[in-house]
Structures are given as C-alpha cells and as structure tokens.
Write a protein that holds these residues in place. Sequence first.
Motif, PDB file in Angstrom:
ATOM      1  N   LEU A   1       0.739  -1.182  -0.245  1.00  0.00           N
ATOM      2  CA  LEU A   1       0.040  -0.091  -0.049  1.00  0.00           C
ATOM      3  C   LEU A   1       0.881   1.374   0.051  1.00  0.00           C
ATOM      4  CD1 LEU A   1      -2.764  -0.980   2.591  1.00  0.00           C
ATOM      5  CD2 LEU A   1      -2.414  -1.710   0.401  1.00  0.00           C
ATOM      6  N   THR A   2       0.846   1.925  -0.994  1.00  0.00           N
ATOM      7  CA  THR A   2       1.779   3.247  -1.139  1.00  0.00           C
ATOM      8  C   THR A   2       0.908   4.381  -0.278  1.00  0.00           C
ATOM      9  OG1 THR A   2       0.463   3.745  -3.330  1.00  0.00           O
ATOM     10  CG2 THR A   2       2.699   2.732  -3.364  1.00  0.00           C
ATOM     11  N   GLY A   3       1.461   5.609  -0.496  1.00  0.00           N
ATOM     12  CA  GLY A   3       0.944   6.650   0.603  1.00  0.00           C
ATOM     13  C   GLY A   3      -0.499   7.027   0.471  1.00  0.00           C
ATOM     14  N   GLY A   4      -1.138   7.272   1.367  1.00  0.00           N
ATOM     15  CA  GLY A   4      -2.449   7.915   1.499  1.00  0.00           C
ATOM     16  C   GLY A   4      -3.495   6.856   1.083  1.00  0.00           C
ATOM     17  N   VAL A   5      -3.538   5.542   1.012  1.00  0.00           N
ATOM     18  CA  VAL A   5      -4.224   4.783   0.514  1.00  0.00           C
ATOM     19  C   VAL A   5      -5.268   4.261   1.796  1.00  0.00           C
ATOM     20  CG1 VAL A   5      -4.681   2.186  -0.058  1.00  0.00           C
ATOM     21  CG2 VAL A   5      -2.793   3.587  -0.839  1.00  0.00           C
ATOM     22  N   ARG A   6      -6.688   4.185   1.480  1.00  0.00           N
ATOM     23  CA  ARG A   6      -7.582   3.831   2.257  1.00  0.00           C
ATOM     24  C   ARG A   6      -8.270   2.455   1.934  1.00  0.00           C
ATOM     25  NH1 ARG A   6     -10.506   7.063   6.028  1.00  0.00           N
ATOM     26  NH2 ARG A   6     -12.142   6.108   7.227  1.00  0.00           N
ATOM     27  N   ILE A   7      -8.167   1.200   2.737  1.00  0.00           N
ATOM     28  CA  ILE A   7      -8.688   0.027   2.586  1.00  0.00           C
ATOM     29  C   ILE A   7      -9.979   0.047   3.741  1.00  0.00           C
ATOM     30  CG2 ILE A   7      -8.206  -2.188   2.592  1.00  0.00           C
ATOM     31  CD1 ILE A   7      -6.397  -0.884   0.740  1.00  0.00           C
ATOM     32  N   ALA A   8     -11.186  -0.259   2.913  1.00  0.00           N
ATOM     33  CA  ALA A   8     -12.534  -0.064   3.689  1.00  0.00           C
ATOM     34  C   ALA A   8     -12.745  -1.190   4.354  1.00  0.00           C
ATOM     35  CB  ALA A   8     -13.654   0.325   2.709  1.00  0.00           C
ATOM     36  N   GLU A   9     -13.686  -1.261   5.066  1.00  0.00           N
ATOM     37  CA  GLU A   9     -14.069  -2.397   6.141  1.00  0.00           C
ATOM     38  C   GLU A   9     -14.404  -3.797   5.524  1.00  0.00           C
ATOM     39  OE1 GLU A   9     -17.029  -1.338   8.718  1.00  0.00           O
ATOM     40  OE2 GLU A   9     -18.366  -1.005   6.791  1.00  0.00           O
ATOM     41  N   PHE A  10     -13.914  -4.859   5.643  1.00  0.00           N
ATOM     42  CA  PHE A  10     -14.169  -6.433   5.294  1.00  0.00           C
ATOM     43  C   PHE A  10     -13.358  -6.478   3.678  1.00  0.00           C
ATOM     44  CE2 PHE A  10     -17.601  -5.525   8.234  1.00  0.00           C
ATOM     45  CZ  PHE A  10     -17.250  -6.479   8.777  1.00  0.00           C
ATOM     46  N   ALA A  11     -12.551  -5.467   3.237  1.00  0.00           N
ATOM     47  CA  ALA A  11     -11.820  -5.526   1.958  1.00  0.00           C
ATOM     48  C   ALA A  11     -10.520  -6.553   2.305  1.00  0.00           C
ATOM     49  CB  ALA A  11     -11.580  -4.076   1.382  1.00  0.00           C
ATOM     50  N   TYR A  12     -10.290  -7.037   1.030  1.00  0.00           N
ATOM     51  CA  TYR A  12      -9.079  -7.857   1.041  1.00  0.00           C
ATOM     52  C   TYR A  12      -8.047  -7.354  -0.165  1.00  0.00           C
ATOM     53  CZ  TYR A  12     -11.581 -11.994   3.125  1.00  0.00           C
ATOM     54  OH  TYR A  12     -12.069 -12.840   3.946  1.00  0.00           O
ATOM     55  N   VAL A  13      -6.713  -7.279   0.359  1.00  0.00           N
ATOM     56  CA  VAL A  13      -5.832  -7.140  -0.725  1.00  0.00           C
ATOM     57  C   VAL A  13      -4.982  -8.072  -0.830  1.00  0.00           C
ATOM     58  CG1 VAL A  13      -3.815  -5.398  -1.229  1.00  0.00           C
ATOM     59  CG2 VAL A  13      -5.923  -4.537  -0.076  1.00  0.00           C
ATOM     60  N   GLY A  14      -4.996  -8.797  -2.024  1.00  0.00           N
ATOM     61  CA  GLY A  14      -4.217 -10.270  -2.172  1.00  0.00           C
ATOM     62  C   GLY A  14      -2.740  -9.908  -2.262  1.00  0.00           C
ATOM     63  N   SER A  15      -1.983 -11.173  -1.961  1.00  0.00           N
ATOM     64  CA  SER A  15      -0.707 -11.342  -1.977  1.00  0.00           C
ATOM     65  C   SER A  15      -0.138 -10.697  -3.001  1.00  0.00           C
ATOM     66  CB  SER A  15      -0.350 -12.732  -1.958  1.00  0.00           C
ATOM     67  OG  SER A  15      -0.751 -13.637  -0.703  1.00  0.00           O
ATOM     68  N   GLY A  16       1.109  -9.961  -2.873  1.00  0.00           N
ATOM     69  CA  GLY A  16       1.922  -9.125  -3.895  1.00  0.00           C
ATOM     70  C   GLY A  16       1.043  -7.942  -4.522  1.00  0.00           C
ATOM     71  N   ALA A  17      -0.311  -7.834  -4.044  1.00  0.00           N
ATOM     72  CA  ALA A  17      -0.735  -6.859  -4.722  1.00  0.00           C
ATOM     73  C   ALA A  17      -0.183  -5.411  -4.612  1.00  0.00           C
ATOM     74  CB  ALA A  17      -2.279  -6.800  -4.700  1.00  0.00           C
ATOM     75  N   VAL A  18      -0.288  -4.304  -5.617  1.00  0.00           N
ATOM     76  CA  VAL A  18       0.037  -2.789  -5.231  1.00  0.00           C
ATOM     77  C   VAL A  18      -0.841  -1.934  -5.388  1.00  0.00           C
ATOM     78  CG1 VAL A  18       1.759  -1.247  -5.941  1.00  0.00           C
ATOM     79  CG2 VAL A  18       2.382  -3.679  -6.053  1.00  0.00           C
ATOM     80  N   ILE A  19      -1.205  -1.137  -4.313  1.00  0.00           N
ATOM     81  CA  ILE A  19      -2.138  -0.203  -4.580  1.00  0.00           C
ATOM     82  C   ILE A  19      -1.369   1.330  -4.676  1.00  0.00           C
ATOM     83  CG2 ILE A  19      -4.354   0.893  -3.711  1.00  0.00           C
ATOM     84  CD1 ILE A  19      -4.521  -2.073  -3.886  1.00  0.00           C
ATOM     85  N   ALA A  20      -1.818   2.095  -5.783  1.00  0.00           N
ATOM     86  CA  ALA A  20      -1.049   3.348  -6.068  1.00  0.00           C
ATOM     87  C   ALA A  20      -1.580   4.048  -5.293  1.00  0.00           C
ATOM     88  CB  ALA A  20      -1.398   3.594  -7.585  1.00  0.00           C
ATOM     89  N   PRO A  21      -0.784   5.380  -4.929  1.00  0.00           N
ATOM     90  CA  PRO A  21      -1.161   6.263  -3.867  1.00  0.00           C
ATOM     91  C   PRO A  21      -2.606   6.922  -4.181  1.00  0.00           C
ATOM     92  CG  PRO A  21       1.040   6.872  -4.875  1.00  0.00           C
ATOM     93  CD  PRO A  21       0.413   5.740  -5.690  1.00  0.00           C
ATOM     94  N   ASN A  22      -3.030   7.238  -2.860  1.00  0.00           N
ATOM     95  CA  ASN A  22      -4.221   8.172  -2.609  1.00  0.00           C
ATOM     96  C   ASN A  22      -5.463   7.570  -3.123  1.00  0.00           C
ATOM     97  OD1 ASN A  22      -2.654  10.151  -1.203  1.00  0.00           O
ATOM     98  ND2 ASN A  22      -2.073  10.704  -3.416  1.00  0.00           N
ATOM     99  N   LEU A  23      -5.596   6.250  -3.223  1.00  0.00           N
ATOM    100  CA  LEU A  23      -6.612   5.521  -3.773  1.00  0.00           C
ATOM    101  C   LEU A  23      -7.600   4.584  -2.472  1.00  0.00           C
ATOM    102  CD1 LEU A  23      -5.191   3.543  -6.900  1.00  0.00           C
ATOM    103  CD2 LEU A  23      -6.434   5.734  -6.741  1.00  0.00           C
ATOM    104  N   LYS A  24      -8.732   4.509  -2.811  1.00  0.00           N
ATOM    105  CA  LYS A  24      -9.453   3.899  -1.858  1.00  0.00           C
ATOM    106  C   LYS A  24     -10.079   2.520  -2.566  1.00  0.00           C
ATOM    107  CE  LYS A  24     -13.429   4.223   1.249  1.00  0.00           C
ATOM    108  NZ  LYS A  24     -14.461   5.160   2.091  1.00  0.00           N
ATOM    109  N   VAL A  25      -9.929   1.348  -1.742  1.00  0.00           N
ATOM    110  CA  VAL A  25     -10.560   0.032  -1.996  1.00  0.00           C
ATOM    111  C   VAL A  25     -11.624   0.006  -1.042  1.00  0.00           C
ATOM    112  CG1 VAL A  25     -10.350  -2.411  -1.876  1.00  0.00           C
ATOM    113  CG2 VAL A  25      -8.326  -0.744  -2.438  1.00  0.00           C
ATOM    114  N   GLU A  26     -12.921   0.104  -1.660  1.00  0.00           N
ATOM    115  CA  GLU A  26     -14.305   0.025  -1.030  1.00  0.00           C
ATOM    116  C   GLU A  26     -14.564  -1.015  -0.223  1.00  0.00           C
ATOM    117  OE1 GLU A  26     -15.840   2.740  -0.486  1.00  0.00           O
ATOM    118  OE2 GLU A  26     -15.489   4.170  -1.808  1.00  0.00           O
TER     119      GLU A  26
END
Length: 222
Positions: free
Chosen positions: A157-182
């Motif tokens: 998870l790069t800077g400023g990322v928000r991962i919302a309740e009950f969400a999964y981020v799988g192995s080796g995944a990359v989330i770019a800055p300032n995004l939200k995973v609902e």
Amino acid sequence: MGNKRVLVWGAGGHGKVIVDALMAGGEWEVAGILDEDEEKRGVEVLGVKVFSLEVGVAETAKRLDCARVAIAIGDNYARFEKFKQVRRAGLMPVNVVHPSAHVSCFVKIAEGVTILAGATINPGTTIEDNVCVNTSASVDHDNYLERSCHIFPNATLTGGVRIAEFAYVGSGAVIAPNLKVEKYSYVGAGAVVLADVAEGTIVFGVPAKVRGEQKKRPGKEN
C-alpha cells in the motif's frame, strides 16, 4: 485472571503463524488454542494444546486463567464474528505484532490487530479493530485500514491509501497512492491497482480491472 496469558482462537495454518508470533515476541504466554473442529481437540500446535469450543470461549478462558484472546482467523467475516464474541464474553482481543515487523511509533493501532513477520507500517497510518496485516506486507505513510480488512503477504500500500472494512488486498498486490478500496471488495494476488475499487467488486490484473462481484457479507455489522 493472569494478564500475561492469552488464548488463541483458531488452530489452522493462520493459527500456527499467530502462535509463533506470540512466542517470538515473548510478551505473552500462550495458554491454549481454541477451535471448533472436534477432531483437533487434544492435539498440539507448536507445543500448545488445542481445546474444543464445547464450553464456549468465556469458560475456556476462565479455566486457562486468560483475560485476552488472539483471534487467529484469516477470513474477514469469521474473524469479525469471533471478535464480537470475545467482546461479549468480557474478554479483550489482543494485538499480535511479530518482533520482526517494523511499526512506526506514529501509527495508531486499535484492538485485535495482527501484524506479522517482516511487515512494515509507516508513520501517519491508522489501523482500526480486527485488521490483519500479513507477512512482509508494506503499508506506507498515511494509510487508513478500516475494521476487519486483511492485507495479504507481500502486498504494498503506497501513501495515502484507504482500505475499507472487510476488504481484502491479495498477496503481492500494489495499490497506487491516494486510492480507496471500498468495503467488501477483493483485490486479487499480483494486481496493480491504479484507480479506486468500487464496493463489493473483485479486481485483478495489471492494471487491475473489475472481474466480478464479491457477494459475501457479514451477518450483522454491529
């Protein structure tokens, strides 16, 4: 109740990792492991005896002189249900932080949080109740992890990322800055996420695209 004794709930593979982390940290004495699978009753995981749920979590904790419980379940929804049961039983969900994890002193951590070996949590990040940050995951500055989400091994998870309740981020995944995973969404292994992930969707690929709907939901969210 002894304040350094902890009961681990879950005797599967994730439970083994939690027991190992607790032992490595040296802060807690693992008094026993609780599991619903009757076939596991009496076996040992890393030298710790497994008990059945026959008498419930409260009575088992009382018999083992434990005031705290480490919830060792990878599934967000099952972990959430057990978190609520622990609270209703008057017990405290314990935070499990492997000693090899790097957690900045400027990170806010709630209850029942798991941070496993090699994980990095950088300054400005907030972690709500019942979150699991798995092995070698990287959570950079100013992230926000809502309750009962799960960051899988080696995810970034790069800077400023928000991962919302009950969400999964799988192995080796990359989330770019300032995004939200609902909430309720699932980011697949190895995905590179370059845009916000909508509620209840499954995304994977490079770049990540919507591949389906994640229909699973908690029974009751309160």
